[in-house]
Design an enzyme around this catalytic site. Structure first.
Site, mmCIF file in Angstrom:
data_model
loop_
_atom_site.group_PDB
_atom_site.id
_atom_site.type_symbol
_atom_site.label_atom_id
_atom_site.label_comp_id
_atom_site.label_asym_id
_atom_site.label_seq_id
_atom_site.Cartn_x
_atom_site.Cartn_y
_atom_site.Cartn_z
ATOM 1 N N ASP A 254 0.623 -1.648 0.211
ATOM 2 C CA ASP A 254 -0.483 0.134 0.345
ATOM 3 C C ASP A 254 1.164 1.197 -0.066
ATOM 4 O O ASP A 254 0.114 2.251 0.531
ATOM 5 C CB ASP A 254 -0.884 -0.309 0.955
ATOM 6 C CG ASP A 254 0.043 0.326 2.097
ATOM 7 O OD1 ASP A 254 0.506 0.417 2.500
ATOM 8 O OD2 ASP A 254 -1.329 0.145 3.167
ATOM 9 N N LYS B 242 -3.550 4.122 5.041
ATOM 10 C CA LYS B 242 -4.218 2.818 6.152
ATOM 11 C C LYS B 242 -5.257 3.517 6.307
ATOM 12 O O LYS B 242 -6.139 3.065 7.249
ATOM 13 C CB LYS B 242 -2.611 3.809 7.303
ATOM 14 C CG LYS B 242 -1.556 2.970 6.755
ATOM 15 C CD LYS B 242 -1.282 1.945 6.664
ATOM 16 C CE LYS B 242 0.407 1.455 6.241
ATOM 17 N NZ LYS B 242 0.401 -0.084 6.158
#
Length: 507
Positions: free
Chosen positions: A209, A356
């Site tokens: 990510d 996140k």
């Protein structure tokens, strides 16, 4: 009292490798002996200076042919309301994390045959493999070259310290062991020995990510030239980073070490969050000399400090989350104190762009960011770097997407956007400067935000509520400057509670 034999049998029945089981049992027995993995402030010293990326020379391109790009892809993103691999989430312009990663690899391979690998988990392997059918050059060598599996750890019943038993949902008896498992997973799967046998010498590892984590020849050259077993990329901590882990040195030896928030004793939290004292945080972008890594693991998996996380056995269940359990984990970056002569390099924030939270995803999907020729998200020309702060109404991706049925507002000229309470953004909304959107109502339809909302470029000042306005429209307020806009819902007579209103700063 330790129940090592019961755990060892459970792990054997699940087919886990003996080397991983031995390492995990070691963590469990430390935990039972009272080791909670804490690193006291008195045991460490701050890191004051580090070399910077901009000072490093370019490395030799020939090193790329000896290098593996490895992405950690074991997370489901449950904290954002996802039930499949987080890397399958759309990031920008229809591309997922994995799309952009695959395109980055294709770009690298235009010059050199860089090896690409993924560490998947039992939760992400199937979805990820299916996704890569659109990149056949990757999927065709999936088992031979690309994928290897993260191990899984048994959860510890908090009351008895025995393996937790949850027959109604047996999968909940297991959990990921943390990204520190990469060392055991590479060793136990045979992938590390295979890479060395095929002539690969270096690996660049990062989270799937973090699209800012691209292969950089300066760092690769420094790793090869220094002979260090491990190189950690760190950034300077800011206010938003003070609750995250930081780099330090072990008092006395001077060895670099990593302290995560779960490893900080409560009495040391003030020092932990002092960003002027502990200046650097780990980006989880790590570089390895594979040969030196293998030498350290000649007699077993790499020993790492324990991290203890307290959870419910089935945290996703609202009706019956079950008893409290402990998950024993390790952090990949903690290896910096287990691999002698490891080093750290301070890198710019552009190399740390993780997603996140929905706050970060919202900003990244906006026009404040573009995808460059290396398939990396960067600030658009002339854009500010927007900070987005949502309340818990937008913690999950489906809730965030319900607020933007027509797409993310323009944030190119936004410095900070705060949203509290449910709202819906109309088409072609633009946010400028610093703006707060506040809806105190807990009933009725979410009000619609429209038009261009201009706030202060430097300091946010909250205005009084507009007294009279029609719902779902952006209006000029008599008390506002000519470029300001406010939105409000009608007041309830004699009450201001529950008033949905866009509040913003005077420019």
């Amino acid at each position: 009292m330790a129940h090592s034999d019961a755990f060892r049998q459970k792990m054997a029945d699940a087919g886990l490798h003996d080397l991983f089981t031995d390492g995990w049992i070691g963590l469990y027995e430390k935990f039972c002996a009272g080791d909670k993995g804490f690193i006291a402030e008195s045991a460490i010293e701050p890191v004051t200076e580090l070399p910077e990326l901009d000072s490093l020379p370019e490395g030799d391109e020939a090193l790329l042919g000896k290098t593996v790009v490895l992405k950690l892809n074991g997370g489901l993103g449950t904290g954002m309301g996802l039930d499949k691999a987080k890397s399958l989430l759309e990031v920008k312009n229809g591309d997922t994390f994995l799309d952009l990663i695959a395109k980055q690899i294709r770009k690298l391979r235009e010059k050199h045959p860089v090896r690409f690998m993924l560490m998947n988990s039992f939760s992400t392997e199937a979805d990820t493999k299916e996704f890569f059918s659109k990149y056949p050059e990757i999927q065709e060598v999936w088992d031979q070259e690309v994928s290897f599996m993260q191990n899984m750890s048994p959860k510890v019943d908090a009351a008895s310290k025995e393996p937790v038993d949850w027959p109604s949902k047996p999968g909940c008896e297991w959990c990921p062991p943390g990204h520190g498992d990469i060392y055991a997973a590479m060793l136990c799967s045979g992938k590390l020995d295979m890479l060395l046998a095929e002539g690969y010498e270096y690996a660049f590892v990062s989270n799937s990510d973090n699209l800012g984590a691209t292969l950089d020849l300066r760092l690769l050259g420094y790793l090869a030239e220094s002979g260090a077993p491990m190189l950690m990329e760190v950034c300077v901590r800011g206010e938003d980073d003070k609750k995250g882990g930081h780099l330090a040195r072990q008092r006395g030896s001077g060895i670099l070490t990593l302290r995560e928030s779960a490893q900080c004793p409560k009495e040391d939290e003030k020092d932990f969050q002092d960003i002027t004292k502990h200046k650097f945080f780990n980006t989880n972008n790590l570089w390895f000399n594979l040969r030196r890594l293998r030498e350290v693991m000649a007699d077993g998996v790499l020993p790492l400090p324990i991290i203890v996380n307290e959870k419910k056995v089935d945290p996703a269940s609202k009706e019956n989350p079950g008893p409290k359990v402990f998950q024993l984990e390790t952090a990949m970056g903690a290896a910096i104190s287990s691999l002698p002569d490891s080093q750290a390099i301070c890198v710019p924030f552009e190399r740390f762009a993780p997603v996140k939270t929905c706050n970060q995803l919202f900003a990244l999907r906006s026009d404040a960011y573009v995808i460059n020729e290396e398939f990396k998200p960067v600030l658009a020309p002339g854009a500010l770097k927007p900070v987005v702060e949502f309340d818990d109404h937008y913690k999950m991706v489906p809730d965030m997407e319900a607020a933007i049925p027509h797409g993310v507002p323009s944030l190119k000229l936004c410095k900070k956007l705060t949203v509290k309470g449910k709202v819906v953004f109309a088409p072609n909304v633009a946010i400028h400067g610093e703006v707060q959107i506040l809806n105190g109502s807990k009933t009725g339809p979410a009000p619609t935000v429209t038009g261009t909302i201009r706030g202060s470029a430097d300091k946010l000042r909250i205005l009084r509520d507009a007294d009279d306005a029609q719902p779902h429209t952006a209006i000029s307020g008599a008390a506002l400057s000519a470029t300001s806009r406010a939105f409000t819902m009608p007041r309830t007579a004699g009450s201001t509670q529950g008033l949905p209103v866009i509040r913003q700063a005077i420019p």
